[in-house]
Design an enzyme around this catalytic site. Structure first.
Site, PDB file in Angstrom:
ATOM      1  N   GLU A 141      17.513  61.488 -28.820  1.00 48.93           N
ATOM      2  CA  GLU A 141      18.675  61.255 -29.674  1.00 48.93           C
ATOM      3  C   GLU A 141      19.084  59.822 -29.451  1.00 48.93           C
ATOM      4  OE1 GLU A 141      22.129  60.218 -30.656  1.00 48.93           O
ATOM      5  OE2 GLU A 141      22.755  61.523 -29.005  1.00 48.93           O
TER       6      GLU A 141
ATOM      7  N   CYS B  36      27.810  58.374 -29.731  1.00 48.02           N
ATOM      8  CA  CYS B  36      26.800  58.222 -30.771  1.00 48.02           C
ATOM      9  C   CYS B  36      27.264  58.842 -32.077  1.00 48.02           C
ATOM     10  CB  CYS B  36      25.475  58.830 -30.318  1.00 48.02           C
ATOM     11  SG  CYS B  36      25.625  60.467 -29.607  1.00 48.02           S
TER      12      CYS B  36
END
Length: 543
Positions: A292, A326
């Protein structure tokens, strides 16, 4: 033991408030004082034993440079080799340990974290990573507890997934661990991610080399201690703190590399993938790569959106933990009619945010993580201020005298390709594009095409047709899509997390989908009454 067991039913850990007068507030304050007053030595932990050596890096509070938290003995190539040897030595016994016994270790870790270790993990995350009590609680305590409990339940569900058997046959699936070790590389911004990335593969029977971010070393140290108290056997998870280049060179060139579990930047993940590709012929099996890698996350509002809900979502979504998520909102697209209604309120609320030391519980957010982040964000704000097609309308000030402080900043632009709408800065910087009310359809295409990332995004609208249109047009623009909510705050078991495109492999941390990546299924067919004939009926002579 031959019992077919049921694992404890997982439920999300309740979030404590730390409001004035609560016992948890007083307890957390005491732990903050204790940890800030007593620096720790952080060393590689290999085979459950810390390796000595000279401490080469100091970890200081990002919000108060004068407070030393830890001295880190950075891992070397020799440490990496020793850790792989320890992981390989532990691999057979760990992989053959019954699932229930492995699960019990991580369930015990969850209970330790929910109870006696909660303050230590929360306080170390606050001090070392600059989180407020709320942000530390939902991360270092609740989300990590949820990962541990839900992963056990998901793993049991996976093991229960078995094939059908025809008459006279018994078919089974053996969910073996990968053939080798898993290399887990974790970021600074979430203690829960640092906890989950090594433990998820370990739960499935893999042994792990764990490289935490140098700026997360303080809380990583306590998490490793908790795992050892929970009964983790020697060599199952080996922690190698430090910058990581030497460790990666050894791990990525080793024939037994079976997988990489990564959260971090796109650039680093692409570099890891390239190294794996270059070494592919030397591995015993094709490594699994799960990553990720960030996002340029959007909030798009329709003219029918609730103005107050949009303001709250933008302030919280963009500026909680100083935008160092994020999933943080970093670009927003607002219709002119709505913008005219909320502009002054959004500016005032942003300017009014309290920013300071995490030990002052009245602060909304704190500093950014380190000098590198401070320098990058300062330059981005200066660039926006100097741009002819952008305007800084709130925040925009930076101060490094006591900590790495960057004020929450709003930047408007009439250029849909401006850096503030396309570049991930990973900080408290929100780009705003105002569109004409009748161009909602056009703006949705713009949102989809402006960024290479596809992690999170949100749409605000009270007209259902507008929600449906956004969901359809932005189907591939976000792996986690929110309707009338900020694009942050995914909860384990409720919103499996991950994105695609430049945001990663979308293997959904905290779900069955992620755990599938850490097993290598073996199909077993047993014939209960094997045939003894060789000829088939069609071979018989005609009557």
């Amino acid at each position: 033991m031959d019992a077919i067991t049921q694992v404890p039913r997982p439920v999300n850990e309740p979030v404590r408030s730390y409001a004035p007068g609560t016992p948890e507030r007083a307890s957390l304050r005491r732990t903050l004082d204790e940890l800030a007053a007593t620096p720790v030595d952080v060393a590689p932990v290999i085979g459950n034993r810390a390796r000595g050596g000279e401490a080469a890096h100091e970890v200081r509070m990002p919000s108060d440079h004068s407070t030393l938290l830890a001295r880190v003995r950075q891992s070397s190539a020799e440490d990496a080799t020793a850790a792989i040897d320890a992981a390989q030595a532990a691999s057979r016994d760990w992989s053959l340990m019954p699932f229930d016994e492995r699960a019990a270790i991580f369930l015990r870790a969850a209970e330790l974290l929910a109870g006696p270790w909660r303050d230590r993990l929360n306080a170390s995350t606050m001090l070392g990573q600059g989180k407020t009590p709320q942000q530390a609680e939902i991360d270092a305590a609740c989300e990590l507890i949820d990962f541990l409990r839900f992963n056990v339940a998901f793993a049991r569900e996976l093991h229960a997934n078995q094939p059908i058997s025809s008459a006279g046959m018994w078919n089974r699936m053996d969910y073996r661990p990968l053939d080798g070790f898993v290399y887990a590389i974790t970021p600074f911004n979430f203690t829960s991610i640092a906890g989950n990335l090594p433990t998820a593969p370990a739960l499935m029977g893999n042994t792990v080399i764990w490289k935490p971010a140098l700026t997360q070393s303080f809380s990583a140290h306590f998490w490793m201690e908790l795992l050892l108290e929970a009964g983790l056997p020697e060599g199952v998870i080996n922690m190698l703190p430090g910058h990581g280049a030497e460790v990666s060179d050894v791990a990525l060139s080793h024939p037994a590399l079976a997988g990489i579990h990564f959260t971090g930047s796109t650039r680093v993940f692409q570099g890891l993938w390239a190294q794996v590709g270059a070494n592919l012929a030397g591995y015993g099996a094709y490594p699994r790569l799960v990553g990720e890698t960030g996002g340029k996350d959007f909030v798009v509002a329709h003219p029918s959106a609730d103005p107050d809900a949009v303001v709250a979502a933008l302030v919280r979504g963009a500026f909680e933990y100083s935008g160092q998520k994020c999933s943080a909102a970093s670009r927003t697209y607002l219709p002119r009619g709505l913008w005219n209604r909320i502009r002054d309120d959004l500016v005032a609320r942003t300017e009014g945010l309290a920013v300071g030391d995490v030990r002052d519980f009245s602060n909304f957010t704190s500093s950014v993580i380190d000098e590198r982040a401070f320098t990058k964000l300062s330059a981005a704000i200066d660039h926006a201020r100097a741009s002819a097609d952008a305007e800084v309308i709130a925040g925009g000030t930076c101060d490094r005298s006591e900590g790495w402080y960057v004020r929450p900043t709003l930047v408007t632009t009439d250029n849909p390709r401006h850096d503030v709408l396309s570049t991930e800065y990973f900080g408290p910087l929100l780009g705003i594009f105002v569109y004409e009310d009748e161009k909602y359809d056009e703006v949705l295409r713009m949102v989809d095409e402006t960024s290479s990332y596809a992690l999170t995004g949100a749409v605000f609208a009270t007209e259902r047709s507008a929600v449906e249109l956004a969901s359809r047009e932005l189907r591939h623009a976000a792996g986690n899509f929110y309707v009338n909510d900020k694009p942050t705050g995914a909860v384990v078991g409720q919103q499996p997390f991950g994105g695609s495109r430049a945001s990663g492999t979308n293997d959904k941390a905290g779900s069955l989908w992620n755990l599938m990546r850490w097993v290598s299924p073996r199909s077993i067919k047993e014939n209960l009454l094997p045939p003894t004939a060789i000829d088939y009926p069609h071979m018989l002579p005609e009557a």
